[in-house]
Design an enzyme around this catalytic site. Structure first.
Site, PDB file in Angstrom:
ATOM      1  N   CYS A   1       4.471  34.328  61.152  1.00 26.74           N
ATOM      2  CA  CYS A   1       3.458  33.729  60.277  1.00 26.74           C
ATOM      3  C   CYS A   1       2.063  33.863  60.863  1.00 26.74           C
ATOM      4  O   CYS A   1       1.072  33.775  60.157  1.00 26.74           O
ATOM      5  CB  CYS A   1       3.776  32.253  60.055  1.00 26.74           C
ATOM      6  SG  CYS A   1       5.474  32.000  59.584  1.00 26.74           S
TER       7      CYS A   1
HETATM    8  N1  PMP Z   1       9.883  26.350  60.706  1.00 26.54           N
HETATM    9  C1  PMP Z   1      10.189  27.045  61.807  1.00 26.54           C
HETATM   10  C2  PMP Z   1      10.647  26.313  63.033  1.00 26.54           C
HETATM   11  C3  PMP Z   1      10.092  28.442  61.820  1.00 26.54           C
HETATM   12  O1  PMP Z   1      10.391  29.115  62.937  1.00 26.54           O
HETATM   13  C4  PMP Z   1       9.687  29.100  60.632  1.00 26.54           C
HETATM   14  C5  PMP Z   1       9.556  30.606  60.613  1.00 26.54           C
HETATM   15  N2  PMP Z   1      10.671  31.269  61.062  1.00 26.54           N
HETATM   16  C6  PMP Z   1       9.386  28.328  59.508  1.00 26.54           C
HETATM   17  C7  PMP Z   1       9.483  26.960  59.580  1.00 26.54           C
HETATM   18  C8  PMP Z   1       8.912  28.966  58.219  1.00 26.54           C
HETATM   19  O2  PMP Z   1       9.894  29.732  57.648  1.00 26.54           O
HETATM   20  P1  PMP Z   1       9.589  30.539  56.286  1.00 26.54           P
HETATM   21  O3  PMP Z   1       8.428  31.438  56.587  1.00 26.54           O
HETATM   22  O4  PMP Z   1      10.856  31.278  56.051  1.00 26.54           O
HETATM   23  O5  PMP Z   1       9.267  29.583  55.241  1.00 26.54           O
END
Ligand code: PMP
Length: 407
Positions: A325
């Protein structure tokens, strides 16, 4: 060229059984699960079956499962949904400094809406001190969010203790388990958390489905309004295929987790033991014992993280330098900085997240390729030149090489 995948924190391969479970809802069972006619029945049943499968994996009651589209959405629903539903009791919220940005970024919006947010510091291993949490809770605190485990450093939090402190004080406790589920056994009933996030990606399922567990009886405001799906807590026609795939993936993960953990622990142990002998000045990050299987996080001093990732990619090795992200921002990770790691050291971070299918050959290949890549990058590093001249280019504050044990 050999291809090695060490980036399971950012995406997992989808189990063939999960893909098979999705297929019917992409073709013949196209009906809307809310329809009253017969086309609505199979998709509705698929969602309820997935709810059962997912709830079994974390030992929850099926009615406590709210399906969403991503861990990010679940975290948004948890934080904003609980904050707004309980603001009559107070407007103070506590989060840890190393939460995923899908928690941290919301705190700005919440502050603009009149909430007061305290960010809890972590120690050099990335752990929240339960005593500090106890001292930070105020009479107007309504909600605490501390992740179960952190992908960037592997550290597992004392969630059961943190949840107990919140319960004593009548404060709601949410934990983001996106990194934990699929790597360690999770039992939300034993942890006694009020809300818990994880995604299909945590269990080798497809993108587009995730879960917010919410203890029955707890009020929450929907983030997405406009329909009665998920009992009005998440409106909009469900992503039936992804939910069905997540359910099947959760079931398979439950059956195989202990074997997968054993494999990931064994391969991680090889990396911890063999890497320091191949490359000097590696600092392993995160807690030495209470850590996720298969998460090997380190800083390789005098090497720039992005350059390292691109060179590894040229050699067929997919790794990360932090969360996907924030991967394109070229900023040092807020997680590593929160541990007290020097800014320049934090920019040399390398994160290997292993998965169930990684093998000894993958580890051999990586160990064979890494030293020459690091040497090449260090040969053009001004920091390394200073180090070779006997000057200390920066003070390294944390992350002694330590014995890592498995979970
Ligand atoms: N929470 C944690 C602990 C993460 O590591 C991640 C990304 N892998 C997310 C939330 C967000 O996940 P996503 O981008 O699939 O919504």
């Amino acid at each position: 060229m050999k291809s090695v995948y060490f980036d399971h924190a950012n995406s997992t391969p989808v189990l063939p059984e999960a893909i098979a479970a999705m297929h019917p809802y992409l073709n013949r069972h196209f009906g809307n699960p809310s329809s009253l006619h017969r086309f609505g029945d199979p998709p509705r049943q698929a969602i309820e079956q997935a709810r059962n499968q997912v709830s079994r994996l974390i030992n929850a009651a099926p009615e406590s499962i709210i399906f969403t589209s991503s861990a990010t959405e679940s975290n948004n629903l948890a934080l904003k949904g609980l904050a707004f539903a309980h603001q009559n009791r107070g407007r103070h919220i506590i989060v840890s400094a190393i939460e995923h940005i899908s928690i941290l970024e919301q705190t700005r919006t919440l502050k603009r809406s009149g909430f007061d947010v305290t960010t809890l510091k972590v120690d050099q291993w990335g752990r929240v001190d339960p005593q500090k949490l106890r001292e930070t809770i105020r009479p107007d605190t309504i909600l605490v969010s501390v992740m179960h485990a952190n992908y960037e450093i592997g550290t597992i939090q004392p969630v059961e203790q943190l949840a107990a402190i919140c319960r004593e004080r009548g404060v709601l406790f949410h934990s983001d388990g996106t990194a934990a589920v699929g790597r360690i056994p999770v039992d939300v009933t034993r942890l006694e958390v009020d809300a818990y996030t994880f995604s299909a990606q945590s269990v080798y399922g497809p993108k587009g489905a995730a879960v917010l567990y919410l203890k029955p009886g707890i009020r929450i405001n929907p983030l997405i309004e406009g329909g009665f799906q998920e009992k009005g807590r998440r409106a909009g026609t469900e992503n039936v295929a992804a939910i069905a795939g997540m359910g099947r993936a959760a079931e398979i993960t439950g059956e195989h987790l202990s074997g997968w953990r054993e494999n990931m622990n064994r391969l991680s142990r090889r990396l911890y033991q063999e890497l320091p002998a191949r490359v000097e000045r590696i600092i392993f990050t995160g807690h030495p014992i209470d850590r996720l299987p298969g998460v090997v996080s380190m800083c390789i001093e005098f090497v720039e993280g992005e350059a390292l990732l691109l060179s590894l990619d040229d050699a067929g090795i997919a790794a990360a330098s932090g969360s996907a992200c924030t991967a394109r921002t070229l900023k040092a990770s807020h997680v590593l900085l929160a541990l007290g790691i020097d800014h320049a050291v934090a920019q040399s971070s390398l994160l290997l997240t292993l998965g169930k299918d990684n093998t000894d050959e993958d580890i051999d290949y990586f160990l064979d390729r890494l030293p020459s890549i690091v040497s090449r990058l260090r040969s053009i590093s001004p920091l390394y030149a200073r180090y070779l001249r006997g000057e200390n280019p920066y003070a390294c504050k944390t992350g002694q090489n330590h014995q890592h044990e498995e979970n």
